[in-house]
Scaffold this motif. Structure first.
Motif, mmCIF file in Angstrom:
data_model
loop_
_atom_site.group_PDB
_atom_site.id
_atom_site.type_symbol
_atom_site.label_atom_id
_atom_site.label_comp_id
_atom_site.label_asym_id
_atom_site.label_seq_id
_atom_site.Cartn_x
_atom_site.Cartn_y
_atom_site.Cartn_z
ATOM 1 N N HIS A 14 0.857 -1.189 0.000
ATOM 2 C CA HIS A 14 0.000 0.000 0.000
ATOM 3 C C HIS A 14 0.888 1.233 0.000
ATOM 4 C CE1 HIS A 14 -2.787 -3.080 1.564
ATOM 5 N NE2 HIS A 14 -3.738 -2.321 1.031
ATOM 6 N N ILE A 16 0.026 3.783 2.173
ATOM 7 C CA ILE A 16 -0.035 4.173 3.582
ATOM 8 C C ILE A 16 -0.751 3.079 4.371
ATOM 9 C CG2 ILE A 16 -0.919 5.891 5.243
ATOM 10 C CD1 ILE A 16 0.922 7.303 3.348
ATOM 11 N N ILE A 18 -2.685 2.595 8.019
ATOM 12 C CA ILE A 18 -3.198 3.369 9.169
ATOM 13 C C ILE A 18 -3.667 2.357 10.207
ATOM 14 C CG2 ILE A 18 -4.891 5.066 9.976
ATOM 15 C CD1 ILE A 18 -5.130 6.081 7.080
ATOM 16 N N ALA A 29 -8.046 8.023 6.239
ATOM 17 C CA ALA A 29 -8.139 7.027 5.157
ATOM 18 C C ALA A 29 -8.996 7.568 4.020
ATOM 19 C CB ALA A 29 -8.730 5.727 5.708
ATOM 20 N N LEU A 32 -7.052 10.343 2.042
ATOM 21 C CA LEU A 32 -5.968 9.818 1.200
ATOM 22 C C LEU A 32 -6.528 8.958 0.065
ATOM 23 C CD1 LEU A 32 -3.418 8.873 4.016
ATOM 24 C CD2 LEU A 32 -3.406 10.902 2.561
ATOM 25 N N GLY A 33 -7.531 8.134 0.387
ATOM 26 C CA GLY A 33 -8.136 7.263 -0.636
ATOM 27 C C GLY A 33 -8.781 8.092 -1.735
ATOM 28 N N VAL A 39 -4.589 2.763 0.495
ATOM 29 C CA VAL A 39 -4.517 2.820 1.954
ATOM 30 C C VAL A 39 -5.024 1.511 2.550
ATOM 31 C CG1 VAL A 39 -5.404 4.051 3.985
ATOM 32 C CG2 VAL A 39 -5.027 5.306 1.853
ATOM 33 N N VAL A 134 -9.268 2.172 -0.529
ATOM 34 C CA VAL A 134 -9.091 1.903 0.905
ATOM 35 C C VAL A 134 -9.441 0.443 1.192
ATOM 36 C CG1 VAL A 134 -9.820 2.481 3.255
ATOM 37 C CG2 VAL A 134 -9.614 4.292 1.544
#
Ligand SMILES: Cc1cc2nc3c(=O)[nH]c(=O)nc-3n(C[C@H](O)[C@H](O)[C@H](O)COP(=O)(O)OP(=O)(O)OC[C@H]3O[C@@H](n4cnc5c(N)ncnc54)[C@H](O)[C@@H]3O)c2cc1C
Length: 412
Positions: A14, A16, A18, A29, A32-33, A39, A134
């Motif tokens: 990925h 990131i 979290i 999430a 960013l997604g 993510v 995500v």
């Protein structure tokens, strides 16, 4: 329903990871997604349990800045109930001197909204599930952290392993990510417990949030969407809490009424009661080697001013902006320079809020007559200085200082 990732075997890659899908982790999430980053959002709890009425009785005071973040993420309209805060009334025990904030001092918008956490979580879960990119892994427990050249990783109980250039610790005050990174924290124990519940009252609240300072700590009645219902945060001596929790609904409501005074008339309980030990904490650093902290894992403040998750959403806005900008320019998402920029942006706001809330709690916790007199005169003086009130209201609304794009109402 949580989405699942690819089957066990090679590490899932990925952009990131979290760890912690609470109010802060889930919001990050989504941010960013939506911007196209891949993510993995991992939470130890089952999403269906987290949105139950009995899971978390807190109502959050959501500032204007946080509203803008939630609007930007498409979460705001999915929130079922929101009670606008039109005025705030601060009073000190039996003293008749008080401080009154009127939202019209700074404009037409409410100063904030009281939203029950169950409604916030339901809206966030709905949008997480709809966000492309995500992978929502919940319930999922991580059994270990690992690090290699250019990556950081998590192994999960089911044997899966996840890797990314950056891991965000958003697990709240007990943060395994923070501990693994060796980041120490300073803690303040308040020796106070926050009893939380909702009450229905005879007279409408008219959008007024009441903060009433009593010797043991503040009693807050915060207006919910229903005109005759308020969310209560009652600060108490921990030794007395079990006795109060054991009272009948009628006697418990009477105890609140007795402490609060006559403004809202007779009260009755709506739903159960919860209690939370009150502490504050500040991480010495907000980042380490390919890890970064957001929300309560980085900073936890006394709820006296209802600012905890608002700080967390400002973290989300700043971190999302920096990470999306880095992804667009091909910069390493775990680069120390990038993470240092995040810390420099967010830490002063968080430290300032910790000092302010800690100071307020201590100032109002003393019953020493000269201090009482000085603070009551102080309330009355501030009440008459309109420019000062405007600054204080804007500070509470989270709209002062160097704001990230999401807080300014722009997309990342
Ligand atoms: C009485 C009280 C009243 C408050 N009122 C307000 C208010 O009015 N306004 C306001 O702004 N703030 C308020 N706060 C503060 C606010 O509740 C917190 O700041 C907020 O919940 C922090 O969100 P978070 O997502 O960082 O952490 P949390 O809400 O703690 O979420 C952490 C998430 O991580 C998950 N998790 C934990 N450990 C792991 C792990 N090892 N692995 C995977 N997942 C994990 C948890 O299941 C959870 O979903 C209040 C706090 C209290 C105690």
């Amino acid at each position: 329903m949580a989405k699942t990732s690819s089957p066990a075997g090679a590490a899932d890659r990925h952009d990131i990871l979290i760890l912690g899908g609470g109010l802060v982790g889930a919001s990050l999430a989504i941010a960013l997604g939506q911007a196209g980053l891949r993510v993995a959002l991992i939470d130890r709890d089952t999403p269906a349990d987290q949105v139950q009425d009995r899971f978390d009785g807190r109502g959050s005071a959501v500032s204007l800045a946080s509203k803008r973040v939630l609007v930007g993420l498409g979460v705001w309209d999915a929130i079922a109930e929101k009670g606008p805060i039109l005025d705030i009334r601060v009073s000190d025990g039996p003293s008749r001197l008080h401080l009154h904030y009127d939202h019209r001092t700074v404009g037409d918008e409410p100063m904030g909204w009281i939203i029950e956490n169950r409604f916030l979580r339901r809206a966030l879960h709905k949008i997480v599930a709809q966000t492309p990119n995500v992978d929502w892994l919940a319930p999922a427990r991580s059994t270990g952290f690992e690090r290699g050249p250019g990556w950081v990783g998590l192994t999960l109980e089911d044997g899966r392993s996840l890797r990314a250039p950056l891991l965000v610790g958003a697990e709240g005050r007990s943060s395994p990510t923070r501990d693994w990174a060796g980041i120490s924290v300073r803690r303040v124990e308040y020796h106070q417990t926050g009893i939380v519940c909702a009450v229905e009252h005879e007279k409408p609240h008219q959008g007024i949030a009441h903060e009433r300072f009593l010797p043991i700590g503040p009693l807050a009645l915060l207006p919910l969407e229903h005109p005759n219902r308020s969310s209560v945060v009652w600060t108490e001596d921990p030794a007395k809490v079990p006795g109060f929790l054991a009272l009948s609904d009628e006697d418990f409501a009477y105890e609140i009424e007795r402490r609060f005074g006559p403004w809202l008339g007779k009260m009755r309980m709506v739903g159960p009661r919860w209690n939370y030990p009150l502490t504050a904490l500040m991480a010495n650093r907000f980042y380490g080697d390919r890890i970064v902290l957001a929300g309560d894992s980085a900073h936890g403040v006394h709820p006296i001013a209802g600012q905890g998750v608002n700080l967390g959403w400002r973290d989300v806005a700043a971190l999302a902006e920096l990470l999306v900008e880095a992804a667009r320019t091909g910069t390493d998402l775990g680069s120390p320079a990038l993470l240092a920029r995040y810390e420099a942006w967010r830490k002063p706001d968080c430290v300032g809020m910790l000092i302010a809330t800690d100071g307020l709690n201590r100032l109002f916790a003393t019953d020493f007559p000269p201090v009482r007199l000085a603070r009551d005169v102080g309330l009355a003086v501030v009440n008459r200085i309109e420019p000062l009130k405007r600054v204080l209201i804007r500070q509470a609304m989270g709209v002062l200082g160097n704001q990230p794009k999401l807080v300014r109402g722009e997309r990342v």
